[in-house]
Design a protein around this motif. Structure first.
Motif, PDB file in Angstrom:
ATOM      1  N   SER A  53       0.706 -24.621  22.839  1.00 48.08           N
ATOM      2  CA  SER A  53       0.205 -24.079  21.579  1.00 48.08           C
ATOM      3  C   SER A  53      -1.191 -23.528  21.705  1.00 48.08           C
ATOM      4  CB  SER A  53       0.212 -25.142  20.494  1.00 48.08           C
ATOM      5  OG  SER A  53      -0.915 -25.965  20.595  1.00 48.08           O
ATOM      6  N   TRP A  54      -1.289 -22.566  22.530  1.00 48.87           N
ATOM      7  CA  TRP A  54      -2.549 -21.871  22.609  1.00 48.87           C
ATOM      8  C   TRP A  54      -2.445 -20.615  21.767  1.00 48.87           C
ATOM      9  CZ3 TRP A  54      -1.554 -17.260  25.036  1.00 48.87           C
ATOM     10  CH2 TRP A  54      -0.373 -17.224  25.764  1.00 48.87           C
ATOM     11  N   THR A  55      -3.539 -20.027  21.582  1.00 56.03           N
ATOM     12  CA  THR A  55      -3.559 -18.882  20.683  1.00 56.03           C
ATOM     13  C   THR A  55      -4.462 -17.812  21.233  1.00 56.03           C
ATOM     14  OG1 THR A  55      -4.124 -18.141  18.499  1.00 56.03           O
ATOM     15  CG2 THR A  55      -5.400 -19.919  19.385  1.00 56.03           C
ATOM     16  N   GLU A  64      -6.288 -24.257  21.458  1.00 55.82           N
ATOM     17  CA  GLU A  64      -6.523 -24.763  20.116  1.00 55.82           C
ATOM     18  C   GLU A  64      -5.807 -26.079  19.965  1.00 55.82           C
ATOM     19  OE1 GLU A  64      -5.742 -23.514  15.536  1.00 55.82           O
ATOM     20  OE2 GLU A  64      -4.875 -22.408  17.185  1.00 55.82           O
ATOM     21  N   CYS A 102     -10.333 -15.415  14.211  1.00 56.14           N
ATOM     22  CA  CYS A 102      -9.754 -16.592  14.836  1.00 56.14           C
ATOM     23  C   CYS A 102      -8.507 -16.947  14.081  1.00 56.14           C
ATOM     24  CB  CYS A 102     -10.732 -17.763  14.811  1.00 56.14           C
ATOM     25  SG  CYS A 102     -10.079 -19.217  15.611  1.00 56.14           S
ATOM     26  N   ARG A 103      -7.426 -16.894  14.775  1.00 59.98           N
ATOM     27  CA  ARG A 103      -6.173 -17.224  14.116  1.00 59.98           C
ATOM     28  C   ARG A 103      -5.917 -18.709  14.212  1.00 59.98           C
ATOM     29  NH1 ARG A 103      -2.045 -16.145  16.222  1.00 59.98           N
ATOM     30  NH2 ARG A 103      -0.705 -16.258  14.432  1.00 59.98           N
ATOM     31  N   ASN A 104      -5.450 -19.225  13.143  1.00 64.27           N
ATOM     32  CA  ASN A 104      -5.129 -20.632  13.104  1.00 64.27           C
ATOM     33  C   ASN A 104      -3.639 -20.792  13.318  1.00 64.27           C
ATOM     34  OD1 ASN A 104      -4.938 -23.290  12.720  1.00 64.27           O
ATOM     35  ND2 ASN A 104      -5.281 -23.222  10.523  1.00 64.27           N
ATOM     36  N   GLU A 105      -3.286 -21.377  14.432  1.00 64.10           N
ATOM     37  CA  GLU A 105      -1.866 -21.495  14.741  1.00 64.10           C
ATOM     38  C   GLU A 105      -1.250 -22.697  14.062  1.00 64.10           C
ATOM     39  OE1 GLU A 105      -0.030 -19.511  16.287  1.00 64.10           O
ATOM     40  OE2 GLU A 105      -1.319 -18.236  17.471  1.00 64.10           O
ATOM     41  N   GLY A 106      -2.049 -23.697  13.853  1.00 64.82           N
ATOM     42  CA  GLY A 106      -1.482 -24.891  13.260  1.00 64.82           C
ATOM     43  C   GLY A 106      -0.996 -24.649  11.851  1.00 64.82           C
ATOM     44  N   ASP A 107      -1.674 -23.818  11.149  1.00 57.58           N
ATOM     45  CA  ASP A 107      -1.242 -23.494   9.810  1.00 57.58           C
ATOM     46  C   ASP A 107      -0.074 -22.530   9.883  1.00 57.58           C
ATOM     47  OD1 ASP A 107      -2.993 -22.430   6.814  1.00 57.58           O
ATOM     48  OD2 ASP A 107      -1.084 -23.410   7.151  1.00 57.58           O
ATOM     49  N   ARG A 108       0.712 -22.552   8.860  1.00 58.63           N
ATOM     50  CA  ARG A 108       1.877 -21.680   8.846  1.00 58.63           C
ATOM     51  C   ARG A 108       1.613 -20.386   8.122  1.00 58.63           C
ATOM     52  NH1 ARG A 108       3.929 -23.589  13.123  1.00 58.63           N
ATOM     53  NH2 ARG A 108       4.411 -25.789  12.997  1.00 58.63           N
ATOM     54  N   THR A 109       0.515 -20.327   7.446  1.00 54.19           N
ATOM     55  CA  THR A 109       0.273 -19.148   6.638  1.00 54.19           C
ATOM     56  C   THR A 109      -0.349 -18.017   7.414  1.00 54.19           C
ATOM     57  OG1 THR A 109      -1.848 -20.057   6.046  1.00 54.19           O
ATOM     58  CG2 THR A 109      -0.030 -20.495   4.572  1.00 54.19           C
ATOM     59  N   LEU A 110      -0.709 -18.280   8.644  1.00 51.24           N
ATOM     60  CA  LEU A 110      -1.170 -17.239   9.544  1.00 51.24           C
ATOM     61  C   LEU A 110      -2.321 -16.452   8.947  1.00 51.24           C
ATOM     62  CD1 LEU A 110       0.304 -15.889  12.259  1.00 51.24           C
ATOM     63  CD2 LEU A 110       0.471 -14.026  10.672  1.00 51.24           C
ATOM     64  N   GLU A 111      -3.366 -17.122   8.709  1.00 49.19           N
ATOM     65  CA  GLU A 111      -4.479 -16.441   8.070  1.00 49.19           C
ATOM     66  C   GLU A 111      -5.510 -16.034   9.099  1.00 49.19           C
ATOM     67  OE1 GLU A 111      -6.099 -19.223   5.444  1.00 49.19           O
ATOM     68  OE2 GLU A 111      -6.192 -20.821   6.914  1.00 49.19           O
ATOM     69  N   LEU A 112      -6.105 -14.948   8.825  1.00 50.16           N
ATOM     70  CA  LEU A 112      -7.217 -14.483   9.637  1.00 50.16           C
ATOM     71  C   LEU A 112      -8.481 -14.665   8.841  1.00 50.16           C
ATOM     72  CD1 LEU A 112      -4.753 -12.871  10.895  1.00 50.16           C
ATOM     73  CD2 LEU A 112      -6.479 -11.246  11.570  1.00 50.16           C
ATOM     74  N   PHE A 113      -9.475 -15.109   9.488  1.00 48.35           N
ATOM     75  CA  PHE A 113     -10.727 -15.260   8.776  1.00 48.35           C
ATOM     76  C   PHE A 113     -11.866 -14.942   9.719  1.00 48.35           C
ATOM     77  CE2 PHE A 113      -9.464 -19.253  10.560  1.00 48.35           C
ATOM     78  CZ  PHE A 113     -10.590 -19.726  11.180  1.00 48.35           C
ATOM     79  N   LEU A 143      -3.724 -28.610  18.249  1.00 52.16           N
ATOM     80  CA  LEU A 143      -2.672 -28.505  17.244  1.00 52.16           C
ATOM     81  C   LEU A 143      -2.134 -29.880  16.928  1.00 52.16           C
ATOM     82  CD1 LEU A 143      -1.127 -26.361  15.673  1.00 52.16           C
ATOM     83  CD2 LEU A 143       0.466 -26.219  17.528  1.00 52.16           C
TER      84      LEU A 143
END
Lengths: 221, 221
Positions: A190-192, B194, A203-214, B196
């Motif tokens: 689970s790398w990103t 990351e 930075c993309r958050n892989e753990g979240d499912r909503t795939l948000e960019l911030f 997870l």
DNA sequence: GCAAATTAATGATTTATTCAAG
DNA sequence: CTTGAATAAATCATTAATTTGC
């Protein structure tokens, strides 16, 4: 020093695409897999290809928008060079390797990186690559020693005639002496990915499912 | 469902290590590389190995701290399954592939993932793996077609006996017909790892040099 | 003694192979 | 059987250490 020459190969291949009629050009070779639980949620955006993968993301931004990349890199990081490990970092990594660690997972890499960061600049991928390389090079050193002992103890001259061929690629893993990890174990790594452009960082958050960019605190630059 | 059985193999190997004398065990085979510009910044923490890579980080936390991993995953992701691409996602990816994209960099993967996320759940690594696999399998399909035309045109029965062996590993890359990327071009990919884990999420910022870890809004979980 | 050329070592990236889910 | 996911192998590319010429 600054000869990075980015030149990524996303060519201008999409300029002369008049209209994007995707979705019915060429499907899977198998049956038309009926879509999943949450596909086509009644508001499918028509895939605005013009806005994404813009072809001029490569060779721009080398004259104007970066006025600060010459101020704070003089001693810590000379630009885009590769990781240069310190002795302490090498020592810790080798200690972990001798302890049996071969392929650390994401969390272990996280912690190792955090600890090694106290001794010098390091990133997570450096730790990952170090284990990959060290493991592979120990392996081929072992292999070279093994078939060097029963062929000719010295004579480093012409040795390539015996064709170190493709056998014992998998059998030569059990003779490590110490304990080793089983080959091909399924660990979810689970790398990103992460955008590392000059002026914007996402930075993309892989753990979240909503795939948000911030964007992460742009006041730091 | 939760049979992850993490069991990471950082054994309790460091308990019986009385004192860490790292830094002078095994150096480079050449001369002793004197340390860098910023190594040993006068306050080296003595590598508190007890606190990091604790051996019981694997099989814990399955009874207490995760009370929410059974609530929000019932329909979107059934646990630890793999990516199941939708037709729209496959279509877009194949379109990009036909357009010439072979190994997208981090930013491109970012954007592709963001766009494909509108058609179904997807992560960055799925896009990366898709290009890897598609490229490799197109290649071996091409190879199989090439040496299948002068050997046996069909007979899909026992095909594994013909041992597509190790020659022409690098010569068979030029006969793709379409334009392809040159092998082994140096693109800085800059991906990161990351954490997870179930209850804590960290995101490392690779672009910054300070290597900070920050938990990302825990009120979302 | 020092700097350019050489060489060895190794970090980083891509390709090949393999495992396993569906 | 197909294919997503992961690891191993090959190899490119850069840096440090060594050698060489002055």
């Amino acid at each position: 020093m600054g000869s990075m020459k980015v030149h990524q190969f996303a060519r201008g291949f999409w300029e002369h695409e008049p209209s994007l009629t995707l979705g019915c050009k060429r499907l899977r070779p198998l049956a038309p897999k009926l879509s999943n639980t949450d596909s086509t949620p009644t508001t499918v955006p028509p895939f605005d290809l013009k806005s994404f993968i813009r072809p001029e993301s490569g060779p721009r931004k080398l004259g104007s928008s970066d006025d600060k990349r010459e101020t704070a890199h003089v001693d810590t990081h000379p630009g885009g060079t590769r990781w240069n490990p310190t002795q302490e970092q090498i020592g810790i990594l080798e200690m972990l390797y001798r302890g049996g660690m071969r392929t650390p997972n994401a969390q272990q890499i996280e912690q190792i990186t955090a600890q090694l960061g106290k001794y010098g600049k390091i990133e997570g991928k450096n730790v990952f690559y170090w284990f990959q390389n060290h493991k592979a090079r120990e392996r081929q050193k072992q292999k070279r020693n093994n078939l060097g002992l029963n062929h000719s103890p010295r004579a480093p001259g012409v040795t390539t005639t015996t064709t170190i061929s493709s056998s014992l690629t998998h059998e030569s893993r059990g003779d490590f002496g110490r304990e080793e990890d089983s080959p091909y174990k399924r660990k979810c790594r689970s790398w990103t990915f992460e955008c590392l452009e000059e002026d914007k960082r996402y930075c993309r958050n892989e753990g979240d499912r909503t795939l948000e960019l911030f964007p992460l605190h742009p006041e730091n630059r």
